[in-house]
Design an enzyme around this catalytic site. Structure first.
Site, short mmCIF file in Angstrom:
data_model
loop_
_atom_site.label_atom_id
_atom_site.label_comp_id
_atom_site.label_asym_id
_atom_site.label_seq_id
_atom_site.Cartn_x
_atom_site.Cartn_y
_atom_site.Cartn_z
N TYR A 1 42.98 -33.89 9.64
CA TYR A 1 43.52 -32.75 10.41
C TYR A 1 43.04 -32.83 11.85
O TYR A 1 43.78 -33.12 12.74
CB TYR A 1 43.13 -31.44 9.75
CG TYR A 1 43.79 -30.24 10.39
CD1 TYR A 1 45.10 -29.90 10.07
CD2 TYR A 1 43.12 -29.46 11.34
CE1 TYR A 1 45.73 -28.82 10.68
CE2 TYR A 1 43.74 -28.38 11.95
CZ TYR A 1 45.04 -28.06 11.62
OH TYR A 1 45.65 -26.99 12.23
N HIS B 1 55.85 -22.77 6.57
CA HIS B 1 54.79 -23.70 6.95
C HIS B 1 53.89 -24.06 5.78
O HIS B 1 53.06 -24.95 5.88
CB HIS B 1 53.97 -23.08 8.09
CG HIS B 1 53.19 -24.08 8.88
ND1 HIS B 1 53.79 -25.14 9.53
CD2 HIS B 1 51.85 -24.20 9.11
CE1 HIS B 1 52.85 -25.86 10.13
NE2 HIS B 1 51.67 -25.32 9.88
N ASP C 1 60.35 -22.62 8.60
CA ASP C 1 59.03 -22.76 9.21
C ASP C 1 59.09 -22.18 10.61
O ASP C 1 59.62 -22.79 11.54
CB ASP C 1 58.61 -24.23 9.26
CG ASP C 1 57.16 -24.41 9.69
OD1 ASP C 1 56.57 -23.43 10.21
OD2 ASP C 1 56.61 -25.50 9.51
N SER D 1 50.87 -30.15 9.72
CA SER D 1 50.77 -29.29 10.90
C SER D 1 50.12 -30.07 12.04
O SER D 1 50.66 -31.08 12.47
CB SER D 1 49.99 -28.02 10.53
OG SER D 1 50.14 -27.03 11.52
#
Length: 710
Positions: A481, A679, A644, A561
């Protein structure tokens, strides 16, 4: 995250039939290439797929493109060997009872439970020693299970529950009320909540929440959101009667998190416009007519409310402490009260703090693993809470002056177990433990450390089945991430367990940009230092290969993301290092991200493209803009969803179109688009299983991992 319209014809090259695994695909569905070129600061930035920014729900041209891409991707995925077996086994593994951390209010205990394969968790209530009963079941709310119970909060006396309804994955919320004793849903309905939580007034007369003005112009899922305001809703009244409590209209980019102290004395509002800098506002609810006051002005510090005692507020802050410390301040003092140091910065990063049974319970991360420390209210250390092992503990909510609270514990090889904790005795007992259709003891987790490009020491968790033969390198999923101060601590995933059961390895790298080691770690991976995140991830892959855990032709990278941005950027920089890449709901256009919904909050990490230096730096790694024609790329499966409104699907639409137009080799470069999903939050179990089955089948095929036997 997928759409399933009518299948279109697809030609497979280098395969004798649809039954054989496809190595290449052609031709892709046609995508119109436009002529848009932007010229900020004298640059020339082509944006040939600008037209794909149209709303898929209202733009027929975009809708047709989505239908064609979805049919093409579905046809390809249908040829993957073992896809049905993977889905079947994933369904079996998913089918066990799951619980979330309970909330104790008065004599009532509230908690969410999923019997196994329910699309949505159900909210239960238990009155004292009576049997639990269903209070809110969202599963009948829609035929496809995509309408979810979102945020919820019980009143202090346990009489009411206020809850949000999330429709099809959107961030928008409508709040409702249920009377706990009868289960009756009251007429109250509060609309246009977004990026907000719910917090009850101490006397249970109503709740505080944040909302925006009703969107105009038909851009419900794409328009930016400005001027969030905090309101109070009184039980039994229409929304039109709600009282405005706090607004900062002169700073419309601020969004407000809110919390009423456990004693009902204080409403604390934490405001930010970029998820980095924070301001603390407090309202003394014990003083009729009192106005909210700024106690800690907006600044380059992260703040959390840790509880109160009378006039004193306790605050977690990074001010003077990159790994955070706790300070005390007098909420009744005039101006901006001077804070008093209480609990100093320690070896770990403070992740959470609460007061239970008259003492602090401080959750810290130490090398990305949970350690929970106890302190007296004067800051005196009182040891630690014994945890079941290496993993992540979360919860420890306040319960008035009572010593009882609840927390969860999980790891990569350990599904979430709920514990009841007594702060008076410092003892934990199991409240709910899952009875799983697998043996968690058959899997092992270790933590290794490796050097990044600049020598920085990076931690990485590696999990797999015990006794797995790594002599030839095992198929490996590398996940990352690296942003927004978000830490990747050990967690349980049914999909990852399925991968490990098949003989794969799961690796999770704790990249800079996250919060694992505090503010300095976050700062080292944001703005003009974002390349450090990509270097950390590349070094993780190289370490997995050089150590013999895997090989380049058995390595898949994955992230969602901001992690989708990571995967897209790293694929462009090192396409030779992986056999496949799976970016999920990624931020792919680093030039226009501020144009939509939540994008304006991200400038603290990404910078502002309206500034020349920020735009120039972002352009150097933007996944959409840096695809390298003439270079062989790994197989790519990008995923997104039509609803989203956090990272709008246009990011992935444009990225996929650019991939398919580029000369990057014959491997498939596909996009999977889910309907009535957002999302990630609120996604029904059925859709999650479908998505993970496709992802695992894609990864298994390209790494040579054998799927489960049917």
């Amino acid at each position: 995250m997928i759409l399933r319209p009518v299948l279109l014809a697809m030609t497979l090259i280098s395969t004798p039939s649809l039954a054989a695994p496809p190595q290449t695909v052609a031709p892709y569905p046609a995508t119109e290439r436009g002529t848009v070129v932007d010229h900020p600061f004298g640059l020339a930035i082509p944006d040939p797929y600008r037209w794909l920014e149209g709303d898929v729900r209202t733009d027929a041209k975009v809708r047709a493109w989505v239908d064609g891409q979805s049919a093409f991707t579905e046809a390809y995925l249908a040829t993957l060997p073992g896809r049905a077996a993977i889905k079947a086994r994933l369904t079996e593994l998913w089918d066990f009872e799951k619980f979330a951390v309970p909330q104790l209010r008065g004599q009532r205990l509230f908690y969410r439970r999923n019997s196994g394969l329910q699309n949505q968790y159900v909210l239960y209530v238990q009155d004292g020693s009576a049997a639990p009963r269903i209070l809110i079941d969202p599963n009948p709310w829609s035929k496809d299970g995509a309408t979810a119970l979102a945020e919820w909060e019980a009143s202090q006396d346990g009489r009411y529950v206020a809850y949000g309804v999330q429709e099809g994955g959107t961030d928008w919320r409508t709040y409702h009320l249920v009377e706990v004793a009868t289960g009756k849903v009251l007429p109250d309905a509060v609309e246009w909540g977004k990026y907000s939580n719910i917090s009850w007034k101490g006397d249970s007369s109503g709740f505080f929440y944040g909302r925006y003005a009703k969107p105009e112009g038909g851009h419900l899922f794409t328009a930016g959101t400005l001027d969030q305001r905090v309101y109070f809703h009184k039980v039994g009244t229409p929304q039109s009667a709600d009282t405005l409590v706090y607004a900062a209209s002169d700073r419309p980019k601020l969004t407000h998190g809110l919390q009423v102290s456990e004693d009902g004395r204080w409403l604390v509002i934490l405001s930010t416009e970029d998820d980095v800098k924070t301001e603390l506002v407090a309202l003394d609810l014990a003083k009729p007519g009192a106005a909210p006051r700024i106690l800690i002005p907006y600044g380059d510090h992260e703040l959390q409310f840790a509880g109160s005692s009378g006039d004193t507020l306790f605050v977690v802050t990074t001010d003077g402490a990159p790994r955070k410390r706790i300070v005390a301040l007098d909420g009744t003092a005039p101006g901006h009260p001077v804070s008093t140091p209480l609990i100093a910065e320690g070896p770990g990063t403070i992740d959470s703090a609460s007061i239970v049974g008259g003492r602090f319970l401080i959750g810290t991360m130490e090398d990305a693993k949970s350690v929970v420390r106890r302190y007296a209210l004067d800051g005196t250390a009182e040891g630690v809470v014994a945890l079941p092992g290496i993993g992540t503990a979360a919860g420890f909510a306040e319960n008035g002056d009572g010593p009882l609270t609840y927390y969860s514990f999980a790891s990569y090889n350990r599904p979430t177990t709920i514990y009841r904790y007594d702060a008076a005795t410092n003892a934990s007992t199991i409240f709910k433990a899952p009875q799983t259709p697998f043996d968690p003891g058959q899997y092992q987790v270790e933590q290794i450390f490796y050097p990044s490009k600049d020598g920085t020491r990076i931690p990485m968790f590696v999990a797999h089945r015990k006794g797995l033969d790594l002599a030839a390198g095992a198929p490996t999923l590398l996940y990352g991430y690296g942003g927004f101060n978000i830490s990747l601590t050990p967690s349980f995933s049914v999909a990852w367990l399925d991968w490990m059961e098949m003989g794969g390895v799961v690796a999770v790298a704790n990249l800079r940009g996250g919060g694992e080691y505090g503010k300095a770690w976050h700062d080292a991976g944001k703005l003009d230092r974002k390349q450090n995140v990509f270097d950390d991830f590349i070094a993780a892959a190289e370490t997995l290969v050089s150590s013999g855990i895997t090989r380049k032709d058995k390595l898949v990278i994955n992230g969602g993301s901001n992690g989708g941005l990571l995967v897209g950027a790293v694929t462009n920089q090192r396409p030779d290092l992986f056999v496949a890449a799976i970016p999920q709901v990624g931020v792919m256009d680093m030039i226009r991200f501020t144009n939509w919904t939540a994008g304006r909050f991200w400038t603290g990490d990404y910078g502002d493209p309206a500034k020349e230096a920020d735009l120039t730096y972002n352009l150097a790694y933007s996944p959409y803009h840096t695809i390298r024609s003439g270079t062989a790329y790994p197989a790519i499966l990008a995923t997104t969803a039509d609803t989203d409104d956090r990272v709008v699907p246009a990011h992935s639409f444009k990225y996929a179109a650019a991939l398919q137009a580029a000369d990057i080799g014959p491997k498939p470069h596909l996009i999977r688009i889910e309907t009535r999903a957002g999302h990630g939050s609120g996604k029904p179990t059925s859709k999650a299983i479908e998505e993970y089955a496709d992802i695992l089948a894609f990864a298994a095929y390209w790494t040579g991992l054998a799927p489960p036997a049917k």
